[in-house]
Every structure is written in structure tokens, then in C-alpha cells.
Write a protein that holds these residues in place. Structure first.
Motif, mmCIF file in Angstrom:
data_model
loop_
_atom_site.group_PDB
_atom_site.id
_atom_site.type_symbol
_atom_site.label_atom_id
_atom_site.label_comp_id
_atom_site.label_asym_id
_atom_site.label_seq_id
_atom_site.Cartn_x
_atom_site.Cartn_y
_atom_site.Cartn_z
ATOM 1 N N GLY A 1 -0.945 6.109 0.177
ATOM 2 C CA GLY A 1 -2.249 6.024 0.826
ATOM 3 C C GLY A 1 -3.229 5.168 0.048
ATOM 4 N N LEU A 2 -3.257 5.350 -1.269
ATOM 5 C CA LEU A 2 -4.137 4.527 -2.096
ATOM 6 C C LEU A 2 -3.687 3.068 -2.086
ATOM 7 C CD1 LEU A 2 -4.780 6.912 -5.109
ATOM 8 C CD2 LEU A 2 -6.359 6.302 -3.257
ATOM 9 N N GLY A 3 -2.381 2.852 -1.984
ATOM 10 C CA GLY A 3 -1.875 1.483 -1.875
ATOM 11 C C GLY A 3 -2.357 0.806 -0.609
ATOM 12 N N VAL B 1 -1.022 -5.353 -0.564
ATOM 13 C CA VAL B 1 0.430 -5.460 -0.606
ATOM 14 C C VAL B 1 1.039 -5.235 0.776
ATOM 15 C CG1 VAL B 1 2.519 -4.391 -1.558
ATOM 16 C CG2 VAL B 1 0.536 -4.770 -3.016
ATOM 17 N N PHE B 2 0.454 -4.340 1.552
ATOM 18 C CA PHE B 2 1.036 -3.967 2.832
ATOM 19 C C PHE B 2 0.499 -4.784 4.005
ATOM 20 C CE2 PHE B 2 1.224 -0.145 0.148
ATOM 21 C CZ PHE B 2 2.596 0.028 0.129
ATOM 22 N N ILE C 1 -8.325 -2.465 9.907
ATOM 23 C CA ILE C 1 -8.756 -1.112 10.240
ATOM 24 C C ILE C 1 -7.573 -0.160 10.330
ATOM 25 C CG2 ILE C 1 -8.766 -1.433 12.746
ATOM 26 C CD1 ILE C 1 -11.421 0.482 10.797
ATOM 27 N N ALA C 2 -6.430 -0.645 10.786
ATOM 28 C CA ALA C 2 -5.236 0.202 10.865
ATOM 29 C C ALA C 2 -4.763 0.597 9.469
ATOM 30 C CB ALA C 2 -4.130 -0.509 11.628
ATOM 31 N N ARG C 3 -4.820 -0.339 8.531
ATOM 32 C CA ARG C 3 -4.436 -0.012 7.149
ATOM 33 C C ARG C 3 -5.372 1.014 6.557
ATOM 34 N NH1 ARG C 3 -4.343 -3.936 3.025
ATOM 35 N NH2 ARG C 3 -6.234 -4.642 4.001
ATOM 36 N N ILE C 4 -6.665 0.890 6.820
ATOM 37 C CA ILE C 4 -7.645 1.830 6.277
ATOM 38 C C ILE C 4 -7.430 3.216 6.863
ATOM 39 C CG2 ILE C 4 -10.103 2.395 6.226
ATOM 40 C CD1 ILE C 4 -10.635 -0.633 6.013
#
Length: 77
Positions: free
Chosen positions: A30-32, A38-39, A47-50
Motif C-alpha cells: 500500500g505504501l508502495g 514503481v507501479f 487516482i486509482a493508485r492512490i
């Protein structure tokens, strides 16, 4: 009879340690998602990554709380 008790104790210890490892895994993942890029190649929308990062961090806290609660109830018994 004693051997069965040892196996059960070993199994509960293994499941407990696996739970701790999974809490760390979800927290780091989650922190990554939240703190690194990286992802970006997997999820290109910011926004999806957040959202996914926040959900994973919250889920890791939920899992940690459940493990803590389970350990506390086992010690009380």
C-alpha cells in the motif's frame, strides 16, 4: 495424544506468523502504491493508485487489529 497437541500448537504458531507477514506485505504494498511510481506501468491512473494504496494500508491495519484481538483472547483463555 501429546503429539497431536504439539502439531496443533505448531499450526497455530505458523498461522500467527503468516498473519504478521501478510500485515507487513499489505502495508508495504500500500505504501508502495502511495509513495512511489514503481507501479505506474500496472495502474497508470493516479487516482486509482492512490485509492488502492489507501485501501491496502487500511486493510493492513484491520488485519493487525484482528490478530492483536485474537492473540489477546487466546491469552485470556
Amino acid at each position: 495424544m501429546k503429539n497431536t497437541g504439539n502439531r496443533r500448537k505448531f499450526w497455530f504458531m505458523f498461522v500467527g506468523y503468516f498473519g504478521y507477514v501478510m500485515v507487513l506485505f499489505y502495508l508495504v504494498l500500500g505504501l508502495g502504491f502511495l509513495l512511489t511510481s514503481v507501479f505506474e506501468e500496472f495502474i497508470s491512473t493516479g487516482i486509482a493508485r492512490i485509492v488502492l494504496g489507501i485501501l491496502l494500508v487500511l486493510y493492513s491495519f484491520f488485519r493487525a487489529f484482528r490478530i492483536f484481538k485474537q492473540v489477546k483472547t487466546q491469552k485470556d483463555e
